[in-house]
Write an enzyme that holds these catalytic residues in place. Structure first.
Site, PDB file in Angstrom:
ATOM      1  N   ARG A   1       2.513  -4.099  12.448  1.00 24.29           N
ATOM      2  CA  ARG A   1       1.914  -4.516  13.716  1.00 24.29           C
ATOM      3  C   ARG A   1       2.531  -5.850  14.135  1.00 24.29           C
ATOM      4  NH1 ARG A   1       0.334  -0.100  14.203  1.00 24.29           N
ATOM      5  NH2 ARG A   1      -1.768   0.685  14.604  1.00 24.29           N
TER       6      ARG A   1
ATOM      7  N   GLU B   1       2.140  -5.221  23.021  1.00 24.90           N
ATOM      8  CA  GLU B   1       2.744  -3.963  23.470  1.00 24.90           C
ATOM      9  C   GLU B   1       2.059  -3.455  24.727  1.00 24.90           C
ATOM     10  OE1 GLU B   1       2.862  -1.123  20.268  1.00 24.90           O
ATOM     11  OE2 GLU B   1       3.831  -2.551  18.941  1.00 24.90           O
TER      12      GLU B   1
ATOM     13  N   GLY C   1       0.860  -1.188   0.000  1.00 25.14           N
ATOM     14  CA  GLY C   1       0.000   0.000   0.000  1.00 25.14           C
ATOM     15  C   GLY C   1       0.893   1.233   0.000  1.00 25.14           C
ATOM     16  N   ARG C   2       0.349   2.322   0.574  1.00 28.46           N
ATOM     17  CA  ARG C   2       1.113   3.584   0.609  1.00 28.46           C
ATOM     18  C   ARG C   2       2.487   3.410   1.248  1.00 28.46           C
ATOM     19  NH1 ARG C   2      -4.015   6.560   1.457  1.00 28.46           N
ATOM     20  NH2 ARG C   2      -4.178   5.210   3.254  1.00 28.46           N
TER      21      ARG C   2
ATOM     22  N   ARG D   1      -2.416  -8.001  -1.795  1.00 30.95           N
ATOM     23  CA  ARG D   1      -3.708  -8.563  -2.200  1.00 30.95           C
ATOM     24  C   ARG D   1      -3.995  -8.254  -3.668  1.00 30.95           C
ATOM     25  NH1 ARG D   1      -8.118  -6.820   2.203  1.00 30.95           N
ATOM     26  NH2 ARG D   1      -6.911  -4.922   2.061  1.00 30.95           N
TER      27      ARG D   1
ATOM     28  N   GLY E   1       7.613   4.282  14.657  1.00 28.24           N
ATOM     29  CA  GLY E   1       7.577   4.468  13.201  1.00 28.24           C
ATOM     30  C   GLY E   1       7.075   5.837  12.758  1.00 28.24           C
TER      31      GLY E   1
ATOM     32  N   HIS F   1       7.775   1.159  19.088  1.00 29.52           N
ATOM     33  CA  HIS F   1       6.686   1.668  18.243  1.00 29.52           C
ATOM     34  C   HIS F   1       6.875   3.155  17.913  1.00 29.52           C
ATOM     35  CE1 HIS F   1       2.230   0.876  17.089  1.00 29.52           C
ATOM     36  NE2 HIS F   1       2.721   1.877  16.359  1.00 29.52           N
TER      37      HIS F   1
ATOM     38  N   THR G   1       7.493  -2.826  10.772  1.00 30.72           N
ATOM     39  CA  THR G   1       7.065  -1.507  11.268  1.00 30.72           C
ATOM     40  C   THR G   1       5.542  -1.402  11.195  1.00 30.72           C
ATOM     41  OG1 THR G   1       7.452  -0.658   9.032  1.00 30.72           O
ATOM     42  CG2 THR G   1       9.167  -0.222  10.675  1.00 30.72           C
TER      43      THR G   1
END
Ligand code: 8YV
Length: 331
Positions: free
Chosen positions: A243, A272, A159-160, A181, A295, A293, A241
């Site tokens: 989940r 977490e 994705g992005r 996907r 990112g 966490h 980066t």
């Protein structure tokens, strides 16, 4: 008649400029102490708010949503990932959910590259040698890492953020492979010189470096299962980066201990803020690089995220469709 401002409850401390603007626009309840809300406190917020602004640290599951009061209409998540919210249950209750896409793309992609470099070139281990006073001097065969130029990078989720990782990695001389996907358009594939793998298994077995960049949804939970992790080459490294839940953390840890995979760079964890002791030991031994966490943790990113929240809440309250609506069908 003056219209009553909506009660907006923000669960964590946000940048000052964002909080100030929210206070100007809405009847805003802040959390200046920034203490994460427990489930009871969250239930109380859901009971009284018109709008809730949660973050990744708030678990808004069906049980929590059962406490929602009649005023609650919008949950405007401060974050891109919405796996902290049971979107299906929320929408079934007539609630609107929004998130903050697009504004943390570059920062998260930068961190993926930082981890690829850190793990391959032993950056943290080297820095620790200096600060611990253990450096006795240069040597030709000491602290050798792996060159990244010319290596194959497999991106899981294009994705992005995945595409932003690809652009950066291409500039570092990595060859780009991806599994997604949906296959990207020929134009994008060409500009990234990217190779598409319909089969994730086939891609994993051939990569030097794997970067996880897909969202966490029921379909991606443990996508990198024991079976798939075992497909990785022993010289491969993996960077996450996205989940923690996407990788079977327990199996990954065991494989790192056994030397069945060369290294890992993890910015996210399955439970977490808990990080398994075994991973901490591997980090001390220089086998993995662990980050808390971080990112999207830039000043600019957090303000942009806050702006998105404000725009979503304002649009919704003015009777418009909020720009970043999340629907169960999108997950
Ligand atoms: C955010 C993130 O810091 O937006 C996301 O999905 O993972 C993070 O980078 C966090 O979610 C804020 O709620």
């Amino acid at each position: 008649m003056v219209r009553k401002k909506p009660l907006v409850i923000v669960t964590r401390k946000l940048p000052d400029v964002i909080e100030t603007r929210m206070c100007e626009l809405f009847d805003t309840r802040l959390n200046v102490a920034d203490t994460p809300m427990g489930q009871d406190e969250l239930a109380q917020a859901l009971r009284v708010a018109d709008v809730l602004v949660p973050t990744v640290t708030d678990r808004i599951d069906a049980q929590a949503l059962a406490h929602a009061g009649e005023n609650l209409k919008l949950i405007a998540n401060f974050g891109n990932g919405v796996d902290n919210i049971d979107v299906g249950a929320a929408v079934a209750r007539g609630l609107t959910i929004t998130n903050t896409p697009g504004v943390l793309t570059d920062d998260t992609a930068d961190m993926a590259l930082a981890l690829i470099l850190a793990v391959s070139r032993r950056v943290v281990e080297g820095a620790n040698t200096i600060t611990s006073g253990d450096w006795t001097g240069w040597s030709p065969t000491w602290m050798l890492g792996a060159r990244i130029t010319g290596k194959r990078l497999g991106i899981v989720g294009m994705g992005r953020i995945g595409q932003a990782v690809a652009r950066r990695a291409k500039a570092f001389g990595l060859s780009i492979h991806y599994h997604n996907r949906r296959r990207l358009s020929a134009g994008i594939e060409e500009s990234l010189e990217a190779t598409y793998w319909d089969s994730l298994d086939q891609m994993l077995a051939r990569m030097d470096i794997v970067s996880v960049n897909c969202p966490h949804t029921p379909a991606t939970y443990h996508l990198l299962s024991a079976r798939r992790l075992k497909l990785l080459r022993p010289s491969a490294i993996i960077v996450n980066t996205a989940r923690g839940e996407i990788i079977d953390e327990n199996v990954l840890t065991k494989m790192l201990e056994a030397g069945e995979i060369a290294g890992a760079g993890l910015d996210v964890f399955e439970h977490e803020p808990a990080v398994p002791n075994k991973l901490l030991r591997l980090a001390k031994a220089g086998k993995v690089t662990l980050l808390p966490h971080m990112g999207s943790a830039t000043h600019e990113g957090r303000i942009d995220m806050g702006e998105k929240v404000i725009v979503n809440v304002k649009a919704f309250m003015d009777g418009h469709k909020p720009p970043d609506r999340v629907l169960p069908s999108m997950l």
